[in-house]
Design a protein around this motif. Structure first.
Motif, PDB file in Angstrom:
ATOM      1  N   LEU A 273       0.833  -1.195   0.000  1.00  0.00           N
ATOM      2  CA  LEU A 273       0.000   0.000   0.000  1.00  0.00           C
ATOM      3  C   LEU A 273       0.868   1.245   0.000  1.00  0.00           C
ATOM      4  O   LEU A 273       2.032   1.202   0.413  1.00  0.00           O
ATOM      5  N   THR A 274       0.307   2.372  -0.417  1.00  0.00           N
ATOM      6  CA  THR A 274       0.998   3.641  -0.215  1.00  0.00           C
ATOM      7  C   THR A 274       0.845   4.036   1.247  1.00  0.00           C
ATOM      8  O   THR A 274      -0.081   3.567   1.934  1.00  0.00           O
ATOM      9  N   PRO A 275       1.715   4.895   1.772  1.00  0.00           N
ATOM     10  CA  PRO A 275       1.572   5.307   3.171  1.00  0.00           C
ATOM     11  C   PRO A 275       0.205   5.893   3.479  1.00  0.00           C
ATOM     12  O   PRO A 275      -0.382   5.616   4.538  1.00  0.00           O
ATOM     13  N   MET A 276      -0.339   6.715   2.589  1.00  0.00           N
ATOM     14  CA  MET A 276      -1.626   7.336   2.862  1.00  0.00           C
ATOM     15  C   MET A 276      -2.777   6.332   2.773  1.00  0.00           C
ATOM     16  O   MET A 276      -3.755   6.430   3.519  1.00  0.00           O
ATOM     17  N   GLN A 277      -2.676   5.342   1.882  1.00  0.00           N
ATOM     18  CA  GLN A 277      -3.688   4.288   1.846  1.00  0.00           C
ATOM     19  C   GLN A 277      -3.685   3.502   3.158  1.00  0.00           C
ATOM     20  O   GLN A 277      -4.740   3.218   3.736  1.00  0.00           O
ATOM     21  N   TRP A 278      -2.496   3.167   3.617  1.00  0.00           N
ATOM     22  CA  TRP A 278      -2.371   2.434   4.877  1.00  0.00           C
ATOM     23  C   TRP A 278      -2.935   3.247   6.026  1.00  0.00           C
ATOM     24  O   TRP A 278      -3.683   2.723   6.877  1.00  0.00           O
ATOM     25  N   LEU A 279      -2.612   4.533   6.078  1.00  0.00           N
ATOM     26  CA  LEU A 279      -3.072   5.392   7.160  1.00  0.00           C
ATOM     27  C   LEU A 279      -4.597   5.496   7.154  1.00  0.00           C
ATOM     28  O   LEU A 279      -5.242   5.439   8.216  1.00  0.00           O
ATOM     29  N   THR A 280      -5.179   5.643   5.975  1.00  0.00           N
ATOM     30  CA  THR A 280      -6.635   5.713   5.889  1.00  0.00           C
ATOM     31  C   THR A 280      -7.279   4.429   6.388  1.00  0.00           C
ATOM     32  O   THR A 280      -8.281   4.449   7.125  1.00  0.00           O
ATOM     33  N   GLN A 281      -6.722   3.275   6.033  1.00  0.00           N
ATOM     34  CA  GLN A 281      -7.278   2.009   6.487  1.00  0.00           C
ATOM     35  C   GLN A 281      -7.188   1.860   7.995  1.00  0.00           C
ATOM     36  O   GLN A 281      -8.114   1.366   8.647  1.00  0.00           O
ATOM     37  N   ARG A 282      -6.071   2.306   8.582  1.00  0.00           N
ATOM     38  CA  ARG A 282      -5.955   2.221  10.037  1.00  0.00           C
ATOM     39  C   ARG A 282      -6.942   3.165  10.718  1.00  0.00           C
ATOM     40  O   ARG A 282      -7.475   2.863  11.782  1.00  0.00           O
ATOM     41  N   ARG A 283      -7.201   4.315  10.114  1.00  0.00           N
ATOM     42  CA  ARG A 283      -8.187   5.236  10.674  1.00  0.00           C
ATOM     43  C   ARG A 283      -9.597   4.665  10.574  1.00  0.00           C
ATOM     44  O   ARG A 283     -10.407   4.838  11.488  1.00  0.00           O
ATOM     45  N   VAL A 284      -9.895   3.989   9.491  1.00  0.00           N
ATOM     46  CA  VAL A 284     -11.191   3.320   9.378  1.00  0.00           C
ATOM     47  C   VAL A 284     -11.308   2.242  10.453  1.00  0.00           C
ATOM     48  O   VAL A 284     -12.357   2.083  11.098  1.00  0.00           O
ATOM     49  N   ASP A 285     -10.227   1.480  10.672  1.00  0.00           N
ATOM     50  CA  ASP A 285     -10.230   0.463  11.728  1.00  0.00           C
ATOM     51  C   ASP A 285     -10.534   1.088  13.082  1.00  0.00           C
ATOM     52  O   ASP A 285     -11.321   0.553  13.876  1.00  0.00           O
ATOM     53  N   ARG A 286      -9.887   2.223  13.356  1.00  0.00           N
ATOM     54  CA  ARG A 286     -10.105   2.895  14.646  1.00  0.00           C
ATOM     55  C   ARG A 286     -11.551   3.376  14.759  1.00  0.00           C
ATOM     56  O   ARG A 286     -12.190   3.234  15.815  1.00  0.00           O
ATOM     57  N   ALA A 287     -12.088   3.916  13.683  1.00  0.00           N
ATOM     58  CA  ALA A 287     -13.473   4.368  13.705  1.00  0.00           C
ATOM     59  C   ALA A 287     -14.423   3.198  13.935  1.00  0.00           C
ATOM     60  O   ALA A 287     -15.415   3.314  14.679  1.00  0.00           O
ATOM     61  N   ARG A 288     -14.147   2.057  13.334  1.00  0.00           N
ATOM     62  CA  ARG A 288     -14.983   0.880  13.537  1.00  0.00           C
ATOM     63  C   ARG A 288     -14.979   0.459  15.002  1.00  0.00           C
ATOM     64  O   ARG A 288     -16.032   0.142  15.580  1.00  0.00           O
ATOM     65  N   GLU A 289     -13.794   0.460  15.609  1.00  0.00           N
ATOM     66  CA  GLU A 289     -13.704   0.086  17.023  1.00  0.00           C
ATOM     67  C   GLU A 289     -14.534   1.025  17.893  1.00  0.00           C
ATOM     68  O   GLU A 289     -15.241   0.588  18.806  1.00  0.00           O
ATOM     69  N   LEU A 290     -14.454   2.323  17.619  1.00  0.00           N
ATOM     70  CA  LEU A 290     -15.191   3.294  18.421  1.00  0.00           C
ATOM     71  C   LEU A 290     -16.699   3.181  18.197  1.00  0.00           C
ATOM     72  O   LEU A 290     -17.486   3.337  19.138  1.00  0.00           O
ATOM     73  N   LEU A 291     -17.109   2.899  16.972  1.00  0.00           N
ATOM     74  CA  LEU A 291     -18.531   2.717  16.704  1.00  0.00           C
ATOM     75  C   LEU A 291     -19.076   1.503  17.438  1.00  0.00           C
ATOM     76  O   LEU A 291     -20.224   1.496  17.893  1.00  0.00           O
ATOM     77  N   GLU A 292     -18.262   0.463  17.564  1.00  0.00           N
ATOM     78  CA  GLU A 292     -18.694  -0.751  18.236  1.00  0.00           C
ATOM     79  C   GLU A 292     -18.680  -0.619  19.749  1.00  0.00           C
ATOM     80  O   GLU A 292     -19.511  -1.214  20.440  1.00  0.00           O
ATOM     81  N   SER A 293     -17.737   0.141  20.285  1.00  0.00           N
ATOM     82  CA  SER A 293     -17.482   0.106  21.735  1.00  0.00           C
ATOM     83  C   SER A 293     -17.917   1.349  22.486  1.00  0.00           C
ATOM     84  O   SER A 293     -17.859   1.368  23.714  1.00  0.00           O
TER      85      SER A 293
END
Length: 334
Positions: A273-293
């Motif tokens: 991945l490009t650095p920005m693609q990776w960063l966006t995916q990790r931010r989506v992961d974090r948002a998913r965790e917060l939406l769930e918890s």
């Protein structure tokens, strides 16, 4: 023979059938049972029931090791299942071609319901040859072990082969690369069914990384004569603790004391991945965790995950997951 579990105990469980054939890789069979067995709800109850089956009926199956395994179920388990996972057989897979499958295997797979409401079917490693020979991958993107990818592409020209990824999700049909990529595929399925928190806990139970994106490179061929090659791992670890900050490519490159150009090239070599693609995916992961918890608003979650605004978060959810943050929360929190 494994005793039948009473139906009352399995009614709410997702049913997974693992199809094994002579030459099966024991690791692939084991990882499916381990990971789906580790997926639990908030009360600690199992979310999946997994059955091992063979098209020749209950019996003993040869492995590629010096011990056999038992298949307690026959092909009827395939129609019982909500998800079928075909694990590799080095004895059979690469001999399969566009002419189709051996008659017993074709007969076992033929009754599976197709379409969006049908049986979900996935493969690990060269199990993709079975899906392709059955015609399930025509016109679709798919992957397999990198060492078999060229043969796979030549044998099945109607399949769009991507040899540079860990797994491919085409909806009701999924494929994954070599054995360890089966871990990533199973966690992806658990995450899709029950959310990031359940998948992360299953990963913790089995002591494996909780999330490697399907687009991550499955194999990096690099000359050994590069002893000074610097990893980008420190930058990734640094970024994970600062997802809420407005990180730039220059910020990440500076952590590794590299130029932006060198950092970007090495980052892509190591992650696919490009650095920005990776960063966006990790931010989506974090948002998913917060939406769930949490009960945080979408705007607050957008700020804490680094998207800045609720509109930006909604846009990335729509692009990456195909749902809104509100719909995601409703699905995984009730």
């Amino acid at each position: 023979m494994i005793p039948e579990v009473p139906e009352t105990e399995t009614a709410v469980r997702h049913r997974v059938a693992v199809l094994v054939r002579d030459g099966v890789l024991p690791m692939e069979l084991g990882l499916v049972h381990q990971l789906f067995g580790a997926a639990r709800d908030g009360a600690g109850e199992r979310l999946y029931e997994v059955r091992t089956c063979a098209v020749t009926g209950p019996g003993t199956i040869r492995t590629d090791a010096d011990f056999p395994v038992g298949a307690p179920h026959g092909p009827e388990a395939l129609t019982w299942a909500d998800t079928v996972i075909v694990v590799a057989s080095h004895e059979e897979d690469e001999s399969l071609g566009p002419a189709g499958l051996p008659a017993p295997l074709a007969a076992a797979l033929a009754p599976l319901p197709r379409g969006a409401d049908g049986t979900r079917i996935a493969s690990i490693c060269t199990g993709a040859f079975v899906l392709a020979a059955a015609g399930l991958l025509d016109g679709r993107r798919a992957t397999t072990h990198w060492m078999s990818a060229d043969l796979f592409a030549r044998t099945f020209p109607a399949v769009r082969v991507d040899a540079d990824v860990l797994y491919v999700d085409e909806g009701e049909v999924l494929t994954s690369a070599g054995e360890a990529a089966g871990i990533d595929l199973c966690l992806h399925l658990i995450r899709s069914d029950h959310g990031a928190a359940v998948a992360a806990e299953a990963a913790r139970r089995t002591v494996v990384p909780p999330h490697r994106e399907g687009g991550q490179a499955q194999y990096i061929q690099r000359p050994l004569a590069e002893p000074r090659l610097t990893s980008t791992g420190a930058a990734r670890a640094w970024a994970l603790t600062r997802l809420a900050d407005p990180l730039t490519l220059s910020d990440l490159a500076a952590v590794e004391s590299m130029s932006v150009r060198t950092f970007s090239r090495r980052f892509r070599e190591e992650t696919g991945l490009t650095p920005m693609q990776w960063l966006t995916q990790r931010r989506v992961d974090r948002a998913r965790e917060l939406l769930e918890s949490t009960d945080h608003t979408v705007d607050r979650i957008a700020t804490e995950s680094g998207f800045g605004t609720g509109a930006s978060l909604r846009q990335h959810f729509a692009l990456g997951l195909g749902v809104s943050p509100g719909a995601y929360r409703s699905t995984f929190r009730g």
